[in-house]
Design an enzyme around this catalytic site. Structure first.
Site, PDB file in Angstrom:
ATOM      1  N   HIS A  42       0.809  -1.226   0.000  1.00 53.64           N
ATOM      2  CA  HIS A  42       0.000   0.000   0.000  1.00 53.64           C
ATOM      3  C   HIS A  42       0.846   1.282   0.000  1.00 53.64           C
ATOM      4  O   HIS A  42       0.350   2.359  -0.355  1.00 53.64           O
ATOM      5  CB  HIS A  42      -0.936  -0.016   1.209  1.00 53.64           C
ATOM      6  CG  HIS A  42      -2.150   0.838   1.065  1.00 53.64           C
ATOM      7  ND1 HIS A  42      -2.164   2.031   0.375  1.00 53.64           N
ATOM      8  CD2 HIS A  42      -3.419   0.683   1.545  1.00 53.64           C
ATOM      9  CE1 HIS A  42      -3.372   2.568   0.432  1.00 53.64           C
ATOM     10  NE2 HIS A  42      -4.150   1.777   1.129  1.00 53.64           N
ATOM     11  N   ASP A  98      -9.748  -1.477 -20.674  1.00 51.36           N
ATOM     12  CA  ASP A  98      -9.940  -2.188 -21.942  1.00 51.36           C
ATOM     13  C   ASP A  98      -8.633  -2.850 -22.379  1.00 51.36           C
ATOM     14  O   ASP A  98      -7.676  -2.188 -22.758  1.00 51.36           O
ATOM     15  CB  ASP A  98     -10.424  -1.211 -23.014  1.00 51.36           C
ATOM     16  CG  ASP A  98     -10.837  -1.919 -24.303  1.00 51.36           C
ATOM     17  OD1 ASP A  98     -10.661  -3.147 -24.399  1.00 51.36           O
ATOM     18  OD2 ASP A  98     -11.321  -1.227 -25.218  1.00 51.36           O
TER      19      ASP A  98
END
Length: 494
Positions: free
Chosen positions: A175, A429
């Protein structure tokens, strides 16, 4: 060779590495306590090497190399630092990469077969931990930043599972590398690399110095600085001890269950329209401009989730319910502490909080429109530059190691929200990586996250909206509470 790529500790430091100190937001237990994995499920067969090379190519670009950095402890100061290779090599790669070819349909795999389908009504649909064997390497259980410190493991990882009917792409990171909006910059430009759009990729702002240090050291404050709107509700030491004991027991001792909830468009969209209609009618009755009434889809989703936490627990009506909503600081400080993200994004951690304080009785008895308005009000009021500065002044003077302030009271119920909708994971995509013939876009049909070891109860991740308009959210709850919620959902009582 400066170190071998493995999980075993590597004591030596490479003298050619660029050494950068951790920033304020990276140097806390809140981020160092969790390693993250996000499985992205594509209903198509994709070329793993194209996906890998696109992400590696991004990490090797100027300004992006920190994502391939290692974390080392300075032997003199004991502080953790970034060690960023000047050149990535096969021995010291930009990514921790693995690919598993299963040669079977996903439905025949013990974990992949549990990937859920969207529901026609709000419903608890799966346990995200069932996919943990896909999210992590075999036998691995995340232990936080200690898994990375003084090893030669890059902070960014990529794990790809190939099935005969679908591909699961897992992005892994510690993180300290970035937050949800930082994740957006990473996946957007990963896709640009895949599409051959390198010329449109911006160079992140330099991270040698910490742009948010003024929030940490208090240099932005002066006698004219405003107070935080919730300063009178800050929990004192006694309340903190009482709250911490109860919340700590839930987080560290009591058994918990992880579940995913699907909120279909057929449900949340009418709820949003109804909420707006109610608030506009109220504004008109008060002689106010109804056109100024504003709610987002996420306001309604957040309000609904908050209600779904409160109702199954039969809380006393007077009990305080505190919702902490994570917000990016970037928008408030563009042109001040950081540059325009369109030309030079800040790929790191930069988060603040909007805090909603209500009572369990109000949540249970008032319409969803009322609660959604409390969410929107908190975000609008507490999301300004001045309020962020006031908040971190309280953090600076609190004397605790966490970059948070607790508002409410010692007996309150705490609910957390991390909204990843802006990260655009469902809009990623990967068409150029498609194997064989195919038309149209190739976007994830399902997204979740796995993390550890810190797993607070009722800490919700909202992953955004899939291609069919359904929202997905997951959280850990004390064992038994998910079952109570599902009972209420089946009775349409939430």
């Amino acid at each position: 060779m400066c170190g071998l790529f493995s999980r075993k500790p590597v004591v030596e430091h490479c003298p050619t590495d660029r050494v950068v100190p951790l920033h304020f937001f990276e140097n806390s237990l809140l981020v160092q306590g969790n390693n993250m994995a996000v499985p992205l499920v594509f209903d198509e067969v994709l070329d793993p090497q194209k996906i890998r090379h696109a992400l590696e190519g991004l990490v090797k670009r100027d300004g992006w190399q920190r994502l391939g950095g290692r974390l080392k402890k300075n032997p003199s100061t004991g502080k953790i630092e970034w060690h960023i290779p000047t050149t990535f090599t096969p021995e010291r790669p930009a990514l921790n990469y693995s690919h598993v070819s299963h040669d079977i349909a996903s439905s025949a795999h013990p974990a992949a077969s549990k990937i859920p389908q969207a529901s026609s009504r709000p419903s608890v649909v799966c346990d995200p931990d069932d996919l943990a064997p896909l999210a992590w390497e075999e036998g691995y259980s995340p232990a936080g930043i200690s898994d990375y410190v003084d090893t030669d493991k890059p902070v960014l990882g990529l794990r790809i599972h190939s099935f005969t009917d679908r591909t699961i792409v897992v992005l892994q990171w510690q993180h300290v590398a970035f937050d949800a909006l930082g994740l957006q910059y990473v996946v957007e430009n990963w896709a640009r690399m895949l599409w051959g759009q390198e010329s449109s990729i911006p160079t992140p702002c330099g991270l040698e110095s910490d742009p948010f240090a003024p929030l940490a050291d208090g240099s932005r404050r002066n006698e004219k600085s405003e107070q935080h709107v919730l300063v009178s509700r800050k929990v004192g030491l006694g309340g903190m001890l009482k709250w911490g004991l109860g919340y700590g027991v839930d987080m560290l001792v009591r058994a918990k269950e992880n579940r995913m909830v699907c909120i279909p468009q057929s449900y949340w969209e009418p709820q949003l329209k109804q909420a707006l209609a109610e608030l506009r009618a109220e504004a008109t009755a008060l002689g106010e401009d109804a056109d100024k009434v504003f709610l987002t889809e996420n306001d309604v989703v957040t309000a609904w989730v908050l209600r779904s936490v409160v109702l199954p627990q039969n809380m006393p009506a007077e009990r305080t319910v505190a919702a902490s909503i994570a917000m990016s600081l970037r928008k408030a400080f563009i042109g001040d502490l950081i540059p325009d993200p369109e030309t030079s994004p800040y790929v790191g951690n930069a988060f603040g909080w909007a805090n909603v304080l209500v009572t369990a009785g109000d949540v249970a008895s008032k319409p969803l429109s009322w609660l959604a308005r409390q969410v929107r009000k908190a975000i609008n009021e507490q999301g300004t530059k001045a309020q962020h500065e006031a908040y971190y002044e309280m953090v600076r003077t609190s004397g605790t190691p966490l970059p948070i302030v607790i508002f409410g009271d010692g007996g309150m119920a705490q609910v957390g929200f991390s909204n990843w909708d802006k990260a655009g994971l469902f809009k990623l995509d990967f068409s150029p990586a498609r194997v064989g013939k195919g038309e149209g876009t190739c976007m994830p049909v399902y997204v979740q996250e796995n993390h550890g070891p810190v797993k607070p109860a009722d800490g919700f991740f909202v992953f955004g909206k899939d291609g069919r308009g359904n929202y997905w959210t997951s959280a850990y709850k004390v064992k038994g509470q998910w079952g109570k919620l599902q009972e209420l959902l089946e009775k349409n009582e939430v």
